[in-house]
Design a protein around this motif. Structure first.
Motif, PDB file in Angstrom:
ATOM      1  N   PRO A  98      10.067   0.635  -3.250  1.00 19.07           N
ATOM      2  CA  PRO A  98      11.027   0.891  -4.331  1.00 19.07           C
ATOM      3  C   PRO A  98      11.354   2.362  -4.543  1.00 19.07           C
ATOM      4  CG  PRO A  98       8.860   0.431  -5.242  1.00 19.07           C
ATOM      5  CD  PRO A  98       8.773   0.150  -3.765  1.00 19.07           C
ATOM      6  N   ARG A  99      10.511   3.272  -4.019  1.00 19.81           N
ATOM      7  CA  ARG A  99      10.728   4.705  -4.222  1.00 19.81           C
ATOM      8  C   ARG A  99      11.263   5.403  -2.972  1.00 19.81           C
ATOM      9  NH1 ARG A  99       7.743   7.293  -7.834  1.00 19.81           N
ATOM     10  NH2 ARG A  99       9.347   8.893  -7.528  1.00 19.81           N
TER      11      ARG A  99
ATOM     12  N   SER B 170       0.804  -1.222   0.000  1.00 17.70           N
ATOM     13  CA  SER B 170       0.000   0.000   0.000  1.00 17.70           C
ATOM     14  C   SER B 170       0.838   1.272   0.000  1.00 17.70           C
ATOM     15  CB  SER B 170      -0.924   0.013   1.225  1.00 17.70           C
ATOM     16  OG  SER B 170      -1.809  -1.082   1.201  1.00 17.70           O
ATOM     17  N   LEU B 171       2.137   1.142   0.258  1.00 21.02           N
ATOM     18  CA  LEU B 171       2.990   2.325   0.344  1.00 21.02           C
ATOM     19  C   LEU B 171       4.126   2.282  -0.678  1.00 21.02           C
ATOM     20  CD1 LEU B 171       3.190   2.619   4.241  1.00 21.02           C
ATOM     21  CD2 LEU B 171       1.943   4.125   2.688  1.00 21.02           C
ATOM     22  N   ARG B 172       3.885   1.688  -1.810  1.00 19.21           N
ATOM     23  CA  ARG B 172       4.943   1.544  -2.809  1.00 19.21           C
ATOM     24  C   ARG B 172       5.413   2.886  -3.374  1.00 19.21           C
ATOM     25  NH1 ARG B 172       6.485  -3.086  -5.061  1.00 19.21           N
ATOM     26  NH2 ARG B 172       6.919  -2.040  -7.044  1.00 19.21           N
ATOM     27  N   GLY B 173       4.585   3.907  -3.274  1.00 22.53           N
ATOM     28  CA  GLY B 173       4.982   5.221  -3.776  1.00 22.53           C
ATOM     29  C   GLY B 173       5.668   6.091  -2.737  1.00 22.53           C
ATOM     30  N   LEU B 174       5.863   5.563  -1.522  1.00 23.81           N
ATOM     31  CA  LEU B 174       6.424   6.357  -0.430  1.00 23.81           C
ATOM     32  C   LEU B 174       7.863   6.766  -0.732  1.00 23.81           C
ATOM     33  CD1 LEU B 174       5.189   7.185   2.348  1.00 23.81           C
ATOM     34  CD2 LEU B 174       6.595   5.384   3.362  1.00 23.81           C
ATOM     35  N   GLN B 175       8.148   8.062  -0.530  1.00 25.32           N
ATOM     36  CA  GLN B 175       9.501   8.572  -0.732  1.00 25.32           C
ATOM     37  C   GLN B 175      10.191   8.914   0.586  1.00 25.32           C
ATOM     38  OE1 GLN B 175       9.187  11.906  -3.449  1.00 25.32           O
ATOM     39  NE2 GLN B 175       9.145  10.564  -5.226  1.00 25.32           N
TER      40      GLN B 175
END
Length: 261
Positions: free
Chosen positions: A85-86, A53-58
């Motif tokens: 990944p991010r 759910s947090l794959r876009g977390l930077q």
């Protein structure tokens, strides 16, 4: 986990409820001690990470002395799922995770965190033994080439830990490093505050002359800032720029590299 007063929600509740629905995906997540964050909350974040759910977390910041070994290990297990990944900034400052540092060292690598730029483990109660274990683990792994900022200030590190870190750095395991701080030159918190959070045995240490020399030799080309202002005044770490998704600092622009001892 902190218990909210009647009529209030736990600070994680609206966050966790909104993660799945977040569009665009959540890019930053910050939870601090003031919100009553503890191991159970760290576990909830770990579940969200592992679920994808947090794959876009930077940027992830979990800063609370109530997050301990259990919370640190749960986060480590979730990082190992390769669902971040991010992620570019991992900030666990003030979390008492030293007991779970071995697990964290195993998973903070180029395979699990391919875009990681900054790792903040300041005031985490990391001892010489913990730092040695971290350095030993990283020596067995491929270089973490993306890491630019590594913050270890405010930990009870002495000569042994500094030499172990220097040995790892000498082998080129952090080739992209631009900023390393072992001990802050800013005014430290009152001793009573340190005793309250970590206990008297966890007050900041001092790496000593041999530790300083080992780190300086391992980092040729770095400007070395020693206690007393030798090498210049204290330089703050790079700051995260949310709009551009990168670290920013004047010394990064100039190409300078800094180690604060």
């Amino acid at each position: 986990m902190a218990v909210p007063a009647q009529g209030q929600f736990h600070p994680l509740s609206p966050l966790m409820a909104g993660i799945e629905a977040a569009r665009p995906p959540l890019r930053e997540l910050e939870l601090q001690a003031e919100e009553g964050v503890d191991d159970e909350d760290a576990g909830a974040v770990a579940i969200a990470i592992a679920s994808g759910s947090l794959r876009g977390l930077q940027r992830l910041r979990l800063s609370s002395p109530q997050i301990g070994t259990v919370g640190g290990r749960l986060l480590s297990f979730s990082i190992a799922t390769k669902q971040l990944p991010r992620l570019r900034v991992l900030d666990l400052s003030d979390a008492a995770i030293a007991g779970g540092l071995g697990a964290l060292a195993q998973v903070v690598n180029a395979e699990n965190l391919p875009e990681i730029l900054a790792l903040d483990l300041s005031r985490c109660g990391i001892s010489d033994q913990d730092a040695t274990a971290l350095a030993t683990t990283w020596r067995t792994q491929p270089p973490l080439a993306t890491l630019q900022s590594f913050i270890l200030e405010g930990n009870p590190l002495n000569q042994e830990g500094a030499v172990a870190l220097a040995d790892m750095l000498r082998e080129g395991k952090l080739p992209g490093l631009r900023y390393l701080t072992i001990k802050s030159h800013a005014a430290p918190p009152p001793a009573a505050a340190f005793d309250l959070v970590f206990g008297a045995q966890h007050q900041p240490g001092h790496v000593g002359a041999e530790g300083m020399q080992a780190l300086e030799m391992a980092l040729p080309g770095f400007r070395s800032i020693r206690p007393g202002g030798n090498g210049g005044g204290w330089v703050p770490p790079p700051e995260w720029d949310s709009s551009e998704g990168c670290l920013k600092a004047p010394f990064l622009t100039s190409g300078e590299r800094i180690v604060i001892l």
